[in-house]
Scaffold this motif. Structure first.
Motif, PDB file in Angstrom:
ATOM      1  N   GLY A  27      -9.556  -3.230  -3.896  1.00  0.00           N
ATOM      2  CA  GLY A  27      -8.626  -2.864  -2.835  1.00  0.00           C
ATOM      3  C   GLY A  27      -7.292  -2.411  -3.378  1.00  0.00           C
ATOM      4  N   VAL A  28      -6.358  -2.232  -2.446  1.00  0.00           N
ATOM      5  CA  VAL A  28      -5.011  -1.779  -2.786  1.00  0.00           C
ATOM      6  C   VAL A  28      -4.174  -2.996  -3.169  1.00  0.00           C
ATOM      7  N   ILE A  29      -3.429  -2.845  -4.256  1.00  0.00           N
ATOM      8  CA  ILE A  29      -2.576  -3.917  -4.778  1.00  0.00           C
ATOM      9  C   ILE A  29      -1.151  -3.386  -4.864  1.00  0.00           C
ATOM     10  N   LYS A  30      -0.169  -4.135  -4.333  1.00  0.00           N
ATOM     11  CA  LYS A  30       1.244  -3.785  -4.484  1.00  0.00           C
ATOM     12  C   LYS A  30       1.777  -4.541  -5.689  1.00  0.00           C
ATOM     13  N   ILE A  31       2.323  -3.810  -6.643  1.00  0.00           N
ATOM     14  CA  ILE A  31       2.833  -4.403  -7.881  1.00  0.00           C
ATOM     15  C   ILE A  31       4.150  -5.121  -7.589  1.00  0.00           C
ATOM     16  N   THR A  32       4.217  -6.405  -7.992  1.00  0.00           N
ATOM     17  CA  THR A  32       5.417  -7.220  -7.761  1.00  0.00           C
ATOM     18  C   THR A  32       6.169  -7.529  -9.053  1.00  0.00           C
ATOM     19  N   LYS A  33       5.513  -7.317 -10.207  1.00  0.00           N
ATOM     20  CA  LYS A  33       6.143  -7.624 -11.498  1.00  0.00           C
ATOM     21  C   LYS A  33       5.486  -6.763 -12.566  1.00  0.00           C
ATOM     22  N   VAL A  34       6.292  -6.239 -13.495  1.00  0.00           N
ATOM     23  CA  VAL A  34       5.718  -5.459 -14.600  1.00  0.00           C
ATOM     24  C   VAL A  34       6.057  -6.045 -15.960  1.00  0.00           C
ATOM     25  N   GLU A  35       7.201  -6.686 -16.105  1.00  0.00           N
ATOM     26  CA  GLU A  35       7.605  -7.257 -17.383  1.00  0.00           C
ATOM     27  C   GLU A  35       6.739  -8.462 -17.728  1.00  0.00           C
ATOM     28  N   GLY A  36       6.193  -8.486 -18.956  1.00  0.00           N
ATOM     29  CA  GLY A  36       5.379  -9.608 -19.392  1.00  0.00           C
ATOM     30  C   GLY A  36       3.975  -9.620 -18.801  1.00  0.00           C
ATOM     31  N   GLY A  37       3.556  -8.515 -18.230  1.00  0.00           N
ATOM     32  CA  GLY A  37       2.231  -8.426 -17.612  1.00  0.00           C
ATOM     33  C   GLY A  37       2.353  -8.104 -16.135  1.00  0.00           C
ATOM     34  N   LEU A  38       1.475  -7.268 -15.655  1.00  0.00           N
ATOM     35  CA  LEU A  38       1.517  -6.875 -14.248  1.00  0.00           C
ATOM     36  C   LEU A  38       1.115  -8.021 -13.343  1.00  0.00           C
ATOM     37  N   GLU A  39       1.784  -8.100 -12.194  1.00  0.00           N
ATOM     38  CA  GLU A  39       1.393  -9.007 -11.131  1.00  0.00           C
ATOM     39  C   GLU A  39       1.469  -8.233  -9.835  1.00  0.00           C
ATOM     40  N   GLY A  40       0.630  -8.633  -8.890  1.00  0.00           N
ATOM     41  CA  GLY A  40       0.635  -7.938  -7.618  1.00  0.00           C
ATOM     42  C   GLY A  40      -0.033  -8.745  -6.534  1.00  0.00           C
ATOM     43  N   VAL A  41       0.062  -8.222  -5.313  1.00  0.00           N
ATOM     44  CA  VAL A  41      -0.560  -8.861  -4.162  1.00  0.00           C
ATOM     45  C   VAL A  41      -1.455  -7.846  -3.469  1.00  0.00           C
ATOM     46  N   VAL A  42      -2.538  -8.330  -2.883  1.00  0.00           N
ATOM     47  CA  VAL A  42      -3.471  -7.473  -2.158  1.00  0.00           C
ATOM     48  C   VAL A  42      -2.803  -6.986  -0.876  1.00  0.00           C
ATOM     49  N   VAL A  43      -2.954  -5.687  -0.598  1.00  0.00           N
ATOM     50  CA  VAL A  43      -2.475  -5.089   0.643  1.00  0.00           C
ATOM     51  C   VAL A  43      -3.713  -4.877   1.520  1.00  0.00           C
ATOM     52  N   PRO A  44      -3.962  -5.786   2.483  1.00  0.00           N
ATOM     53  CA  PRO A  44      -5.218  -5.746   3.229  1.00  0.00           C
ATOM     54  C   PRO A  44      -5.518  -4.403   3.902  1.00  0.00           C
ATOM     55  N   ASP A  45      -4.510  -3.750   4.452  1.00  0.00           N
ATOM     56  CA  ASP A  45      -4.727  -2.474   5.135  1.00  0.00           C
ATOM     57  C   ASP A  45      -4.195  -1.315   4.313  1.00  0.00           C
ATOM     58  N   GLY A  46      -4.176  -1.453   2.989  1.00  0.00           N
ATOM     59  CA  GLY A  46      -3.654  -0.404   2.122  1.00  0.00           C
ATOM     60  C   GLY A  46      -4.468   0.880   2.227  1.00  0.00           C
ATOM     61  N   ASN A  47      -3.803   1.999   1.990  1.00  0.00           N
ATOM     62  CA  ASN A  47      -4.440   3.313   2.119  1.00  0.00           C
ATOM     63  C   ASN A  47      -4.909   3.802   0.748  1.00  0.00           C
ATOM     64  N   PHE A  48      -6.224   3.827   0.555  1.00  0.00           N
ATOM     65  CA  PHE A  48      -6.806   4.278  -0.707  1.00  0.00           C
ATOM     66  C   PHE A  48      -6.434   5.728  -1.004  1.00  0.00           C
ATOM     67  N   LYS A  49      -6.389   6.549   0.043  1.00  0.00           N
ATOM     68  CA  LYS A  49      -6.206   7.996  -0.141  1.00  0.00           C
ATOM     69  C   LYS A  49      -4.809   8.363  -0.628  1.00  0.00           C
ATOM     70  N   THR A  50      -3.791   7.624  -0.223  1.00  0.00           N
ATOM     71  CA  THR A  50      -2.427   7.974  -0.616  1.00  0.00           C
ATOM     72  C   THR A  50      -1.997   7.300  -1.911  1.00  0.00           C
ATOM     73  N   THR A  51      -2.822   6.416  -2.434  1.00  0.00           N
ATOM     74  CA  THR A  51      -2.487   5.712  -3.677  1.00  0.00           C
ATOM     75  C   THR A  51      -2.823   6.588  -4.869  1.00  0.00           C
ATOM     76  N   LYS A  52      -1.823   6.781  -5.741  1.00  0.00           N
ATOM     77  CA  LYS A  52      -1.978   7.694  -6.873  1.00  0.00           C
ATOM     78  C   LYS A  52      -2.922   7.156  -7.949  1.00  0.00           C
ATOM     79  N   ARG A  53      -2.811   5.894  -8.298  1.00  0.00           N
ATOM     80  CA  ARG A  53      -3.602   5.329  -9.398  1.00  0.00           C
ATOM     81  C   ARG A  53      -4.797   4.544  -8.864  1.00  0.00           C
ATOM     82  N   LYS A  54      -5.962   4.921  -9.347  1.00  0.00           N
ATOM     83  CA  LYS A  54      -7.191   4.214  -9.010  1.00  0.00           C
ATOM     84  C   LYS A  54      -7.785   3.728 -10.334  1.00  0.00           C
ATOM     85  N   LEU A  55      -7.757   2.423 -10.547  1.00  0.00           N
ATOM     86  CA  LEU A  55      -8.034   1.862 -11.864  1.00  0.00           C
ATOM     87  C   LEU A  55      -9.322   1.045 -11.907  1.00  0.00           C
ATOM     88  N   SER A  56     -10.061   1.225 -12.987  1.00  0.00           N
ATOM     89  CA  SER A  56     -11.200   0.363 -13.288  1.00  0.00           C
ATOM     90  C   SER A  56     -10.656  -0.894 -13.940  1.00  0.00           C
TER      91      SER A  56
END
Length: 160
Positions: A27-56
């Motif tokens: 699903g879609v994840i909103k990044i909340t922290k980048v320093e020292g490792g990425l952290e994020g929270v799930v965005v339940p109704d996030g839009n796959f189509k408008t999200t630039k990065r799609k990561l394996s």
């Protein structure tokens, strides 16, 4: 399952706080922290189509499997040798490269000669199955005739 995942280093470069990313098949994840490792929270109704990065990704679990990938390149660096060419002048000094990657636990079930597709990397043949921690999984890349990799990941060789 795991709350932590591993991502390709090249995929996460330049990610910023507040950016939405897609973790494929999750699903879609909103990044909340980048320093020292990425952290994020799930965005339940996030839009796959408008999200630039799609990561394996792969789950960060204790029973991961180290995998040795072998890539091979052409022995001769010139596409067609002329009659007066000395072939020794065109011997490619870089015909093999190895990379250690993290694999899913299920790769332990592969047998010698099996063919597998590694997402965004290509097709590989099992040269040596995993038999113990001392004898790990070895995969040989199967050339596909393309100079660019399937998913944008670059290998160590040109694959002309």
């Amino acid at each position: 399952l795991s709350k932590k995942v591993l991502l390709e280093k090249g995929d996460v470069e330049g990610i910023t706080v507040g950016e939405d990313i897609v973790l494929m098949r999750w699903g879609v994840i909103k990044i909340t922290k980048v320093e020292g490792g990425l952290e994020g929270v799930v965005v339940p109704d996030g839009n796959f189509k408008t999200t630039k990065r799609k990561l394996s990704w792969i789950a960060n679990v204790p029973n991961q499997l180290p995998v040795e990938l072998y890539e091979f390149d052409n022995l001769i660096s010139k596409e067609k040798l002329d009659e007066d060419d000395n072939f020794e002048d065109f011997i490619n000094p870089n015909t093999m490269a190895t990379t250690i990657v993290v694999g899913d636990f299920g790769l332990r079930n592969l047998q010698k000669g099996d063919i597998i597709q590694l997402e965004r990397r290509g097709y590989f043949r099992v040269d040596q199955p995993h038999t113990s921690d001392d004898k790990g999984l070895v995969l040989f890349m199967i050339p596909d005739g393309k100079s660019k990799s399937m998913g944008g990941l670059t290998g160590k060789l040109a694959h002309r």
